[in-house]
Enzyme design. Structure first.
Site, PDB file in Angstrom:
ATOM      1  N   ARG A  23       0.866  -1.172   0.000  1.00 47.54           N
ATOM      2  CA  ARG A  23       0.000   0.000   0.000  1.00 47.54           C
ATOM      3  C   ARG A  23       0.902   1.221   0.000  1.00 47.54           C
ATOM      4  NH1 ARG A  23       1.898   2.170   4.055  1.00 47.54           N
ATOM      5  NH2 ARG A  23       1.844   1.370   6.156  1.00 47.54           N
ATOM      6  N   GLY A  25       2.563   4.744   1.182  1.00 49.36           N
ATOM      7  CA  GLY A  25       2.978   5.246   2.488  1.00 49.36           C
ATOM      8  C   GLY A  25       4.179   4.522   3.031  1.00 49.36           C
ATOM      9  N   THR A  28       3.885   2.677   9.570  1.00 55.85           N
ATOM     10  CA  THR A  28       2.847   3.236  10.433  1.00 55.85           C
ATOM     11  C   THR A  28       2.512   2.214  11.508  1.00 55.85           C
ATOM     12  OG1 THR A  28       0.769   4.466  10.481  1.00 55.85           O
ATOM     13  CG2 THR A  28       0.821   2.462   9.118  1.00 55.85           C
ATOM     14  N   HIS A  30      -0.719   0.259  13.534  1.00 53.44           N
ATOM     15  CA  HIS A  30      -2.137  -0.073  13.648  1.00 53.44           C
ATOM     16  C   HIS A  30      -2.308  -0.891  14.917  1.00 53.44           C
ATOM     17  CE1 HIS A  30      -3.031   1.503   9.777  1.00 53.44           C
ATOM     18  NE2 HIS A  30      -2.331   0.600   9.122  1.00 53.44           N
ATOM     19  N   ALA A  92      -4.516   8.418   9.077  1.00 53.26           N
ATOM     20  CA  ALA A  92      -3.554   8.111   8.018  1.00 53.26           C
ATOM     21  C   ALA A  92      -4.280   7.377   6.894  1.00 53.26           C
ATOM     22  CB  ALA A  92      -2.423   7.245   8.567  1.00 53.26           C
ATOM     23  N   ILE A  93      -3.780   7.580   5.690  1.00 56.10           N
ATOM     24  CA  ILE A  93      -4.363   6.915   4.529  1.00 56.10           C
ATOM     25  C   ILE A  93      -3.246   6.212   3.774  1.00 56.10           C
ATOM     26  CG2 ILE A  93      -5.529   7.260   2.309  1.00 56.10           C
ATOM     27  CD1 ILE A  93      -7.003   9.597   3.647  1.00 56.10           C
ATOM     28  N   LEU A 106      -8.048   3.719   5.355  1.00 58.31           N
ATOM     29  CA  LEU A 106      -7.906   4.795   6.330  1.00 58.31           C
ATOM     30  C   LEU A 106      -7.781   4.218   7.734  1.00 58.31           C
ATOM     31  CD1 LEU A 106      -9.896   8.024   6.477  1.00 58.31           C
ATOM     32  CD2 LEU A 106     -10.258   6.429   8.335  1.00 58.31           C
ATOM     33  N   ALA A 107      -6.912   4.824   8.535  1.00 57.11           N
ATOM     34  CA  ALA A 107      -6.768   4.452   9.948  1.00 57.11           C
ATOM     35  C   ALA A 107      -6.973   5.713  10.782  1.00 57.11           C
ATOM     36  CB  ALA A 107      -5.394   3.860  10.224  1.00 57.11           C
ATOM     37  N   CYS A 123       4.416   7.422   8.796  1.00 53.37           N
ATOM     38  CA  CYS A 123       4.185   7.727   7.378  1.00 53.37           C
ATOM     39  C   CYS A 123       5.402   8.371   6.720  1.00 53.37           C
ATOM     40  CB  CYS A 123       2.942   8.598   7.199  1.00 53.37           C
ATOM     41  SG  CYS A 123       1.453   7.884   7.914  1.00 53.37           S
TER      42      CYS A 123
END
Length: 163
Positions: A23, A25, A28, A30, A92-93, A106-107, A123
């Site tokens: 993806r 970016g 990150t 999660h 974040a996307i 999206l998160a 990111c």
């Protein structure tokens, strides 16, 4: 972008699991307290380009934050993709697209433990902060309280895009 071996070992030692994903970016986080919206959409059927799709996800996040009481929520031009409140990224996307089919999405940090972000450059954005709905609204905002408003904002934005 994957973390280097040293950072990966440090994160694992702190109890983090690491997963390489396809993806947009960089590195990150999660975890608990985040609303993850993993959107699978055929862009051809919507007559929508990838940048338009990312902009649509940003619009969902901005509308949601404003609906929840954060009127200062905004999106910014690339490379600052996402939803921002001041200098803190609240959502974040990261998107992958193959054969016009999207994945990931999206998160949104609802009541996320933001300390995890202190161990990475979220990111890939040096010098930028991360925030949450709970921090900005100065009250605990569980993911469960955000689900219905999110779905409403998502439906509104999808309806507003060309078909």
């Amino acid at each position: 972008g994957a973390p280097g071996a040293e950072l990966a070992a440090e994160l694992r030692a702190k109890g983090a699991g690491l997963a390489a994903v396809r993806r947009g970016g960089h590195v990150t986080y999660h975890g608990p307290g985040q609303l993850l919206a993993l959107v699978v959409l055929d862009l051809r059927a919507r007559r929508l380009g990838l940048r338009g799709f990312v902009g649509g996800l940003e619009e969902v996040g901005v509308r949601l934050c404003r609906r929840l009481g954060l009127p200062a929520a905004t999106s910014r031009p690339p490379p600052l993709t996402g939803v921002w409140v001041g200098d803190g990224k609240v959502a974040a996307i990261g998107v992958h697209c193959g054969h016009y089919i999207t994945s990931h999405g999206l998160a949104l940090n609802c009541c996320t433990d933001l300390a995890w972000f202190e161990h990475i450059v979220p990111c890939g954005l040096e010098g930028k902060g991360v925030t949450s709905l709970s921090r900005e609204l100065r009250r605990h905002v569980p993911v469960a309280d955000v689900l219905q408003p999110f779905l409403h904002c998502f439906q509104m934005c999808i309806r507003d895009t060309p078909n």
